[in-house]
Design a protein around this motif. Structure first.
Motif, PDB file in Angstrom:
ATOM      1  N   GLU A   1      -3.661   8.088  -3.528  1.00  0.00           N
ATOM      2  CA  GLU A   1      -4.913   7.434  -3.154  1.00  0.00           C
ATOM      3  C   GLU A   1      -4.643   6.481  -2.007  1.00  0.00           C
ATOM      4  O   GLU A   1      -3.649   5.745  -2.017  1.00  0.00           O
ATOM      5  CB  GLU A   1      -5.483   6.676  -4.354  1.00  0.00           C
ATOM      6  N   SER A   2      -5.513   6.478  -1.007  1.00  0.00           N
ATOM      7  CA  SER A   2      -5.285   5.659   0.183  1.00  0.00           C
ATOM      8  C   SER A   2      -5.309   4.166  -0.107  1.00  0.00           C
ATOM      9  O   SER A   2      -4.756   3.376   0.647  1.00  0.00           O
ATOM     10  CB  SER A   2      -6.317   5.994   1.266  1.00  0.00           C
ATOM     11  N   ASP A   3      -5.937   3.766  -1.223  1.00  0.00           N
ATOM     12  CA  ASP A   3      -6.014   2.338  -1.524  1.00  0.00           C
ATOM     13  C   ASP A   3      -5.091   1.927  -2.679  1.00  0.00           C
ATOM     14  O   ASP A   3      -5.218   0.833  -3.223  1.00  0.00           O
ATOM     15  CB  ASP A   3      -7.455   1.937  -1.831  1.00  0.00           C
TER      16      ASP A   3
ATOM     17  N   ASP B   1       0.572   3.760   3.011  1.00  0.00           N
ATOM     18  CA  ASP B   1       1.226   3.270   4.232  1.00  0.00           C
ATOM     19  C   ASP B   1       2.741   3.402   4.130  1.00  0.00           C
ATOM     20  O   ASP B   1       3.407   3.798   5.077  1.00  0.00           O
ATOM     21  CB  ASP B   1       0.865   1.809   4.494  1.00  0.00           C
TER      22      ASP B   1
ATOM     23  N   VAL C   1      -2.215   0.276  -4.415  1.00  0.00           N
ATOM     24  CA  VAL C   1      -1.364  -0.867  -4.074  1.00  0.00           C
ATOM     25  C   VAL C   1      -0.549  -1.242  -5.308  1.00  0.00           C
ATOM     26  O   VAL C   1      -1.067  -1.259  -6.421  1.00  0.00           O
ATOM     27  CB  VAL C   1      -2.216  -2.069  -3.610  1.00  0.00           C
TER      28      VAL C   1
ATOM     29  N   ASN D   1       0.861  -1.178   0.000  1.00  0.00           N
ATOM     30  CA  ASN D   1       0.000   0.000   0.000  1.00  0.00           C
ATOM     31  C   ASN D   1       0.900   1.232   0.000  1.00  0.00           C
ATOM     32  O   ASN D   1       1.673   1.450   0.932  1.00  0.00           O
ATOM     33  CB  ASN D   1      -0.912  -0.003   1.223  1.00  0.00           C
TER      34      ASN D   1
END
Length: 189
Positions: free
Chosen positions: A157-159, A136, A161, A133
């Protein structure tokens, strides 16, 4: 007649000897060309192939040494930075957090050294891809990177990956942020 028949062989041996002396003196670009190469002898072809391989191996060795020295500096810099922060930590909780950051950086350094040793021994990269991610990873980097008081702004974007080697991507981004902090006036974006 014998002298006339042996002349091409003598030319090849002399050329091979000159090439070997040149390579042993450090001229790894030496190859057998000219009249000696025209005869198409397997000894001349083998010598030139050996010289090509030797030159390639030496270039790869230099590149590997440059890469190793560069890659090892990143976790070492993180350890030094965490030690500086540890010394200025006011609370036991903050000191504990800094020790955790030092352990993480030491673990990254250990993994990097093991990957490099695996590569040297087997020729395989040792890269292990996993879903990472990005948000993170960036948050983690922001926490452990010395930016000399400059703000870091991140738009991701927080998601988001990606499939990659977490340690290598983290090392690359830490390098970028570290380089940017040297030239940024106030903010690293």
């Amino acid at each position: 007649v014998i002298g006339f028949l042996i002349r091409p062989i003598a030319i090849q041996f002399q050329s091979i000897a000159r090439g070997a002396v040149a390579i042993s003196s450090g001229d790894f670009s030496a190859r057998i060309t000219g009249p000696a190469a025209r005869y198409g002898d397997s000894a001349v072809t083998a010598f030139n192939l050996m010289a090509d391989r030797t030159e390639k191996l030496l270039k790869e060795k230099v590149e590997l040494l440059q890469m190793v020295s560069h890659e090892i500096r990143t976790p070492l810099s993180r350890i030094h930075f965490a030690v500086e922060l540890f010394e200025s930590a006011a609370t036991p909780e903050l000191k504990s957090q800094r020790i955790g950051e030092m352990i993480d950086a030491a673990d990254d350094l250990d993994r990097l050294v093991n990957d490099l040793l695996k590569y040297v021994r087997s020729g395989e990269s040792g890269v292990e891809k996993e879903p990472v991610n990005i948000a993170d990873l960036i948050f983690d980097i922001d926490r452990v990177t010395n930016t000399s008081g400059k703000r870091i702004s991140v738009e991701v974007e927080s998601d988001a990956v990606v499939q990659c080697d977490r340690v290598l991507l983290k090392s690359a981004v830490v390098n970028l942020v570290g380089n940017a902090s040297r030239f940024a006036k106030e903010e690293i974006s």
